[in-house]
Write an enzyme that holds these catalytic residues in place. Sequence first.
Site, PDB file in Angstrom:
ATOM      1  N   HIS A 184      32.756  47.466 -22.595  1.00  0.00           N
ATOM      2  CA  HIS A 184      31.692  47.196 -23.639  1.00  0.00           C
ATOM      3  C   HIS A 184      31.055  48.629 -24.024  1.00  0.00           C
ATOM      4  CE1 HIS A 184      28.357  43.898 -24.264  1.00  0.00           C
ATOM      5  NE2 HIS A 184      28.964  44.356 -25.468  1.00  0.00           N
ATOM      6  N   HIS A 190      35.834  43.756 -12.992  1.00  0.00           N
ATOM      7  CA  HIS A 190      34.581  43.292 -13.526  1.00  0.00           C
ATOM      8  C   HIS A 190      33.751  44.773 -14.051  1.00  0.00           C
ATOM      9  CE1 HIS A 190      30.614  41.008 -13.304  1.00  0.00           C
ATOM     10  NE2 HIS A 190      30.044  42.194 -13.411  1.00  0.00           N
ATOM     11  N   GLU A 191      33.673  45.733 -13.388  1.00  0.00           N
ATOM     12  CA  GLU A 191      32.968  46.841 -13.848  1.00  0.00           C
ATOM     13  C   GLU A 191      33.544  47.397 -15.097  1.00  0.00           C
ATOM     14  OE1 GLU A 191      29.906  47.042 -13.123  1.00  0.00           O
ATOM     15  OE2 GLU A 191      30.223  45.935 -11.109  1.00  0.00           O
ATOM     16  N   HIS A 228      32.577  45.812 -18.296  1.00  0.00           N
ATOM     17  CA  HIS A 228      31.399  46.496 -18.710  1.00  0.00           C
ATOM     18  C   HIS A 228      31.667  48.083 -19.190  1.00  0.00           C
ATOM     19  CE1 HIS A 228      28.182  43.838 -17.179  1.00  0.00           C
ATOM     20  NE2 HIS A 228      28.626  43.972 -15.823  1.00  0.00           N
TER      21      HIS A 228
END
Length: 676
Positions: free
Chosen positions: A474, A467-468, A471
């Site tokens: 991105h 998940h991190e 990010h």
Amino acid sequence: MKNLVNLFQSKYNTAPFSEIQNKDFKPAINQLIKDAKAEINAITDNTEAPTFENTIEALDFSGKQYSRVKSLFFNLNSAETNDEIQKIAQEISPLISEFANDIKLNEALFKRVKAVYEKKDSLNLTAEQTTLLDKNYKNFSRNGANLNDDDKLTLREIDKKLSKLTLKFGENALAETNNYELHITDEADLSGLPEGAKEAAKLLAESKNKTGWIITLNYPSYIPFMTYIDNRELRKTLALASGSRAFKNNELDNTDIILDIVKLRYERAQLLGYKTHAHFVLQERMAETPENVTNFLNDLLEKAKPAAQREFKNLEQFAKDLDNIDTLQKWDSAYYSEKLKQKLFNLDDELLKPYFKLENVIDGAFTVANKLFDLSFETITDIDTYHEDVSTYKVTDANGDFISILYADFFPREGKRNGAWMTTYKDQYIENNINERPHISMVCNFTKPTKSKPSLLTFNEVTTLFHEFGHALHGMLANTTYAGLSGTSVFWDFVELPSQVLENWCYEKETLELFAKHYKTGEVIPMELVNKIKESASFHEGMRTLGQVSYGLLDMGWHGINPEEIIDVKAYEKEMFKNTSLFPNVPTSCMSTMFSHIFQGGYSSGYYSYKWAEVLDADAFDYFKQEGIFNKTIATKFKDHILSKGGTENPMVLYKRFRGQEPKPEALLKRAGLIK
């Protein structure tokens, strides 16, 4: 101070952490505010007619050094804080808030921005330039530029107070987490606890010169204890300690702070012409209005609640049959859920952990990024870090071109807040034809290696890391002209798409075979376990969805109304939870006093974003599944239209460009097992 005021001269232009002393920050911030003000003055003093270049672009490129130092300081305040840093944060936050208002309430600057905005249709701007212009104009008009002088002063005072209150909320939450420890001296009390967690507890006790074992409220200590400890009274003790954090009517109590924050946010929104804080926030979100958010959450609630009630009833009966438990309490949830999962799927997190050595999982995430986006990650040791636990990587593309620096910080410590997050130390932007590449950090709290075992992750921690990392991708793959639109500078209910979509790869056989290898034997995770992971993916999804919906509704409850008449935080929270509660209320526990996402982080009126983005991520991953999870064409579309574009256009426009259609919620509901 020299290293903070002047451009960082280190390799890759990274932060020279070892050369910075805490005392440098305040004078540096003061100086850099002066420097940034001079850049603003240069814009307003310009005698030429306002243009996009001499006003909007100049504004976006102003204060770069100030922004870097500010980010550096507040990143440290989250990941490596101490009393001195917290004191400085309280001193500089009002200065930062005041400077932000000096810009937003600068009449001469707004006049120039407005002049450009009013002729935007004739300027032949790119989509990115149009978005930047719109964003800047709204930043002024939504934050007081049209107020009279008295109201502008009131706004400044509100913002100063809020900056200090949100900081204090976080300080209290961290202190309450750090102040508690459960000291166990009888090994029989640890019955059920896995060996790795027991060893970590013993190491912690030894580090404090104590015998026995110490359990804390940090997740790597707390979660295994609540999941596996057979002693129900001890689970209750720890759960009550966790639930009562910042809710003890002492100097670290957050209840009055919450009431002050929500009332000030409401007052601010009213001053600016908005009905509530939620109306103000959501004007710049995909969801647009509090009504849309509430309808979205209530729609999910309607679909999830019957499933959640069935799951809860089954869990209750299971606990009764197994241990004659009459009333299932919150401290029973994780314990009996794990037992039931083991029974239904013959799947135990402890069975999985040997296949998820942290270093292997990191390599797995990097391999996924390479297969999808042609990125390579090289460990480097010649740049500074803020703690010895932090690893650093140089990220390059298929041509060997430099893409980003990545910091990875994975273990809990006293100066680090709980949870997991991604942040930025240096933005990406293009200036003078030079593409300035970003410096990105991902921060988690996983179990540290012990004398006998490396850091082994639960499957939930594996998905947290992915998940991190989503990010982080991105941020790392950002490729925009303006820092104000770069990377994760997107609508808050869009920012979770890259992170949540990447979690999906963790459930796929093709991915797990890349990195899920037994830390002792090197054996690849057996297909039987892969199948069980997939089968159990929607286990208790109704209860999980109900939990997320309840937090979203609580957030809207705090921010979508006039809070003036709320006097009792706990009573109000209980009222907000009445349609979503499954377990009996615990009078000494309060969620709100530790709800850092909405009272310290940026998620006020935005906690619904996680579920909103799940609709996007389920729909997006469905697209990958149709073509192959490592399909280069789909991955390139995702990189080109989502990851690299930041906030340069409306997120739905970007999403449709990638997907070819608007997202359909059916993909999420099917994945969650809430519809057939």
